[in-house]
Design a protein around this motif. Structure first.
Motif, PDB file in Angstrom:
ATOM      1  N   SER A 270       0.678  -0.979   0.142  1.00 50.56           N
ATOM      2  CA  SER A 270      -0.054   0.087   0.160  1.00 50.56           C
ATOM      3  C   SER A 270       1.083   1.262  -0.097  1.00 50.56           C
ATOM      4  CB  SER A 270      -1.292  -0.232   1.489  1.00 50.56           C
ATOM      5  OG  SER A 270      -0.268   0.275   2.209  1.00 50.56           O
ATOM      6  N   HIS A 342      -7.854  -0.309   0.744  1.00 51.20           N
ATOM      7  CA  HIS A 342      -8.376  -1.114   0.180  1.00 51.20           C
ATOM      8  C   HIS A 342      -8.912  -2.449   0.860  1.00 51.20           C
ATOM      9  CE1 HIS A 342      -4.395  -1.267  -1.968  1.00 51.20           C
ATOM     10  NE2 HIS A 342      -4.517  -2.378  -1.426  1.00 51.20           N
ATOM     11  N   SER A 356     -11.739  -1.156  -3.845  1.00 55.01           N
ATOM     12  CA  SER A 356     -10.973   0.474  -2.648  1.00 55.01           C
ATOM     13  C   SER A 356     -11.928   1.501  -3.063  1.00 55.01           C
ATOM     14  CB  SER A 356     -10.469   0.773  -3.864  1.00 55.01           C
ATOM     15  OG  SER A 356     -10.609   0.699  -5.509  1.00 55.01           O
TER      16      SER A 356
END
Length: 365
Positions: A270, A342, A356
């Motif tokens: 991420s 997400h 997401s």
């Protein structure tokens, strides 16, 4: 409640509310605006220091916003820097061909933008396992921008790739949601006379919009499967960081599912990991930080390393996942609780989809 009911209720909610009605709730600090004169590394460092995924960039000598610097772009920057020839191999500047014409490679390269996920993974598996000997396959799949004037990336070049949209304060939330459903992480709200913020009174992010709509989204009982708009992109634990960054840059996504040999998701990449990497560099004699070279690391080792540098995150679950039968309300609650952007949708821990913020906003339209 059907999908049509959901869309009608969301549109009514977003049309009936204006940004000005939510400014006290959404705005927690003055907008951060970078100058195009900054180096890319300093720009990414500013994002990390301010805990931002993205921020606007203004031109030198004026208040015009030229675009957006996004943490996703550091992946493109690192790929380009990591695949450039070494200094002694670089021709003199006058002999450099235009960037768009740089096609001379030792091996033919596939067009990465047209490959399926399985084909892309198969291509990656055929590359040499020595990072320094890899070709520019990933880089060749990234579209060159016309503002790329030299054999290096400038902050202007990176910002120009992502237009920055602005709205007046009386804009309905509907228009902002539509803009944020198209892949941009942020939009600007005008109304300030402060030259330091280029006339912006605030910057609204996808996360802030989600928080404004979360109380409603958590009540939605439609199945998660109905909201899976984005295909799953995966890399194996043994993939090199440079290859993973290349896919993120080429596909314009924020994260990848890291899977084991059985295809089961074991890690979640991420923007938070990228922020931790950028913010964790050692300071130079000039007081600036430099990025640690992680191109030789496998993606699993990279994730373990950057997360170990932040003890406060040691208890954070490495993967945020749900099942296609779970409700969107359950997914929204997970997003709110974990802070992730997400959630992977899995079957027997194998990712089959992803939801997401962008996917949630897309379903409004």
């Amino acid at each position: 409640r059907t999908m049509e009911d959901f869309q009608n209720e969301m549109r009514k909610l977003c049309t009936g509310s204006k940004i000005s009605d939510l400014m006290d709730k959404l705005c927690s600090r003055n907008p951060v605006v970078l100058s195009e004169a900054m180096s890319p590394i300093d720009g990414f460092q500013a994002l990390a220091d301010n805990d931002l995924r993205a921020c606007p960039v203004r031109m030198v000598g004026g208040n015009e916003i030229i675009g957006t610097l996004d943490l996703r772009d550091i992946c493109k920057f690192v790929v380009e820097e990591g695949t450039k020839p070494k200094e002694e191999e670089v021709p003199k500047k006058e002999s450099l061909p235009p960037m768009a014409e740089e096609k001379e490679l030792d091996e033919p390269v596939a067009d990465m933008s047209t490959l399926t996920v399985n084909e892309e993974a198969a291509l990656a598996s055929t590359r040499p396992r020595t990072p320094t000997s890899r070709k520019n396959a990933v880089l060749e799949g990234i579209t060159k921008h016309p503002f790329m004037a030299e054999n290096t990336a400038s902050l202007r070049y990176l910002a120009k790739m992502r237009p920055f949209k602005c709205f007046p304060p009386d804009t309905p939330l509907f228009a902002v949601a539509e803009a944020l459903s198209q892949g941009s992480h942020i939009v600007g709200i005008t109304g300030s006379s402060n030259p330091e913020t280029a006339g912006l009174s605030m910057v609204v992010s996808q996360k802030q919009l989600f928080q404004a709509l979360a109380s409603f989204l958590k009540t939605v009982e439609l199945p998660a499967a109905d909201f899976m708009c984005t295909p799953v992109l995966t890399v194996t634990c043994q993939s090199f960081v440079l290859d993973a960054f290349g896919i993120i840059a080429n596909k314009g996504i924020s994260g990848l599912a890291v899977v084991d040999e059985d295809g089961k998701v074991v890690h979640n990449t991420s923007s938070q990991d990228i922020k931790m990497w950028v913010g964790g560099g050692e300071e130079t004699a000039e007081g600036k930080k430099h990025l640690e070279d992680v191109s030789a690391l496998e993606i699993e080792d990279f994730l373990v390393k950057v997360r170990a540098s932040r003890p406060a995150l040691k208890d954070r679950h490495p993967v945020c996942s749900a099942h296609k039968e779970d409700t969107v309300g359950h997914v929204a609650s997970m997003l709110e609780k974990t802070g992730y952007h997400h959630v992977w949708i899995v079957e027997d821990r194998v990712p089959i989809g992803v939801i997401s913020f962008t996917d949630l906003f897309k379903k409004i339209f």
